[in-house]
Scaffold this active site. Sequence first.
Site, mmCIF file in Angstrom:
data_model
loop_
_atom_site.group_PDB
_atom_site.id
_atom_site.type_symbol
_atom_site.label_atom_id
_atom_site.label_comp_id
_atom_site.label_asym_id
_atom_site.label_seq_id
_atom_site.Cartn_x
_atom_site.Cartn_y
_atom_site.Cartn_z
ATOM 1 N N TYR A 157 -86.170 -38.762 -5.528
ATOM 2 C CA TYR A 157 -87.092 -38.009 -6.387
ATOM 3 C C TYR A 157 -88.544 -38.243 -5.925
ATOM 4 O O TYR A 157 -89.419 -37.414 -6.139
ATOM 5 C CB TYR A 157 -86.899 -38.393 -7.860
ATOM 6 C CG TYR A 157 -87.399 -37.338 -8.808
ATOM 7 C CD1 TYR A 157 -86.938 -36.018 -8.737
ATOM 8 C CD2 TYR A 157 -88.358 -37.632 -9.787
ATOM 9 C CE1 TYR A 157 -87.409 -35.042 -9.603
ATOM 10 C CE2 TYR A 157 -88.825 -36.663 -10.653
ATOM 11 C CZ TYR A 157 -88.353 -35.375 -10.558
ATOM 12 O OH TYR A 157 -88.823 -34.400 -11.418
ATOM 13 N N LYS A 164 -94.310 -36.663 -12.605
ATOM 14 C CA LYS A 164 -93.729 -36.447 -13.948
ATOM 15 C C LYS A 164 -94.186 -37.541 -14.920
ATOM 16 O O LYS A 164 -94.331 -37.287 -16.114
ATOM 17 C CB LYS A 164 -92.199 -36.413 -13.870
ATOM 18 C CG LYS A 164 -91.623 -35.214 -13.133
ATOM 19 C CD LYS A 164 -91.940 -33.883 -13.794
ATOM 20 C CE LYS A 164 -91.149 -32.736 -13.176
ATOM 21 N NZ LYS A 164 -91.592 -31.415 -13.628
HETATM 22 P P1 NAD Z 1 -87.030 -23.147 -10.658
HETATM 23 O O1 NAD Z 1 -87.178 -23.147 -9.180
HETATM 24 O O2 NAD Z 1 -86.177 -22.123 -11.264
HETATM 25 O O3 NAD Z 1 -88.439 -23.111 -11.366
HETATM 26 C C1 NAD Z 1 -89.606 -23.658 -10.791
HETATM 27 C C2 NAD Z 1 -90.712 -22.682 -11.074
HETATM 28 O O4 NAD Z 1 -91.955 -23.205 -10.620
HETATM 29 C C3 NAD Z 1 -90.494 -21.335 -10.350
HETATM 30 O O5 NAD Z 1 -90.490 -20.283 -11.297
HETATM 31 C C4 NAD Z 1 -91.699 -21.236 -9.460
HETATM 32 O O6 NAD Z 1 -92.158 -19.914 -9.285
HETATM 33 C C5 NAD Z 1 -92.715 -22.071 -10.253
HETATM 34 N N1 NAD Z 1 -93.890 -22.417 -9.455
HETATM 35 C C6 NAD Z 1 -93.927 -23.112 -8.280
HETATM 36 N N2 NAD Z 1 -95.200 -23.122 -7.831
HETATM 37 C C7 NAD Z 1 -95.961 -22.440 -8.742
HETATM 38 C C8 NAD Z 1 -97.318 -22.081 -8.823
HETATM 39 N N3 NAD Z 1 -98.197 -22.397 -7.859
HETATM 40 N N4 NAD Z 1 -97.748 -21.370 -9.899
HETATM 41 C C9 NAD Z 1 -96.888 -20.990 -10.858
HETATM 42 N N5 NAD Z 1 -95.566 -21.286 -10.821
HETATM 43 C C10 NAD Z 1 -95.117 -21.993 -9.769
HETATM 44 O O7 NAD Z 1 -86.517 -24.635 -11.011
HETATM 45 P P2 NAD Z 1 -86.323 -25.382 -12.410
HETATM 46 O O8 NAD Z 1 -85.416 -26.506 -12.099
HETATM 47 O O9 NAD Z 1 -85.989 -24.427 -13.483
HETATM 48 O O10 NAD Z 1 -87.748 -26.025 -12.665
HETATM 49 C C11 NAD Z 1 -88.468 -25.866 -13.869
HETATM 50 C C12 NAD Z 1 -89.034 -27.189 -14.344
HETATM 51 O O11 NAD Z 1 -87.969 -28.026 -14.768
HETATM 52 C C13 NAD Z 1 -89.811 -27.981 -13.297
HETATM 53 O O12 NAD Z 1 -90.914 -28.602 -13.917
HETATM 54 C C14 NAD Z 1 -88.804 -29.044 -12.883
HETATM 55 O O13 NAD Z 1 -89.405 -30.191 -12.340
HETATM 56 C C15 NAD Z 1 -88.160 -29.309 -14.217
HETATM 57 N N6 NAD Z 1 -86.875 -30.019 -14.204
HETATM 58 C C16 NAD Z 1 -85.846 -29.543 -13.448
HETATM 59 C C17 NAD Z 1 -84.643 -30.216 -13.460
HETATM 60 C C18 NAD Z 1 -83.491 -29.739 -12.631
HETATM 61 O O14 NAD Z 1 -82.563 -30.530 -12.392
HETATM 62 N N7 NAD Z 1 -83.462 -28.504 -12.180
HETATM 63 C C19 NAD Z 1 -84.489 -31.377 -14.234
HETATM 64 C C20 NAD Z 1 -85.550 -31.834 -14.987
HETATM 65 C C21 NAD Z 1 -86.749 -31.130 -14.968
#
Ligand code: NAD
Length: 256
Positions: A157, A164
């Site tokens: 990570y 985070k």
């Molecule tokens: P995802 O790829 O679907 O979403 C990530 C989003 O970030 C995308 O829509 C992308 O366009 C956006 N993004 C990236 N750069 C950007 C910018 N400059 N301006 C605006 N938007 C931007 O993936 P996800 O897993 O749904 O991620 C969403 C959130 O959830 C993130 O904060 C991620 O860290 C968090 N998260 C994910 C997981 C997991 O396992 N997938 C677990 C815990 C937390």
Amino acid sequence: MDKKLLSGKKALIVGVANENSIAYGCAQMLKTAGAEVGITYLNEKSKPFVDALAQKLEPTIYERCDVTIDNDLDNLFDKIKQKWQSVDIIIHSIAFSPKEDLHGSIVDCSKAGFLLAMDISCHSFLRMAKLAKPLMPKGGALFAMSYYGAVKVVEHYNLMGPVKAALESCVRYMAVDLGPQKIRVIALSPGPVKTRAASGLEDFDKLMQRAEQESPMHTLVDIYDVGAMVAYLSSDYAKNITGDTIYIDAGFHLLG
Ligand code: NAD
């Protein structure tokens, strides 16, 4: 889901990239609970994928938002002011790190990569809150997505851990700052979900396997689990909950 739980409320969801996005699960559940939704897309390249989902969600606000582009956030909130006058719920579901800075040893990550990850994944939440504040005269709820790697070392990570951790700390300070205006601020911490952002992590499949095997409930969570929690926390039933990080991980964090 009570279809009137959030009726009359307006929710902006930032971070829908495709149908696997956590933000999409949130948008669907908020809509199911009766909220009017607004969504964003990152750029022209990602727009066709989000367009298809927008047809289903029927957002009354649909704007480009790349938080690294000057004025994108200002324009977005100007649109909200014009169309909605006010907003009740904001979901920040975005994160980014350059791949080369995410992989390998954390001490090798570049200053530029670290700062970019911090800017997109953390500071942009503060900027959104600043713009949302005047549009929440009767209060509201702000959410950001965190991960267990904020509080424990999770292999691979890397720099997203400190990013985070900063996000969760921002949530606590924001909750205290904005509490008197009845604006609640909450971090959600889902277990691993197979999304595009997650595919950038090395050995993500192993992380998912571990979550399934070792969580007390021996199950993985999905984007609708996160969306259902967001819907509840956005509702008046949760009117006195703020500043916390809420885990949606089938209990995995309890054993760390
Ligand atoms: P995802 O790829 O679907 O979403 C990530 C989003 O970030 C995308 O829509 C992308 O366009 C956006 N993004 C990236 N750069 C950007 C910018 N400059 N301006 C605006 N938007 C931007 O993936 P996800 O897993 O749904 O991620 C969403 C959130 O959830 C993130 O904060 C991620 O860290 C968090 N998260 C994910 C997981 C997991 O396992 N997938 C677990 C815990 C937390």
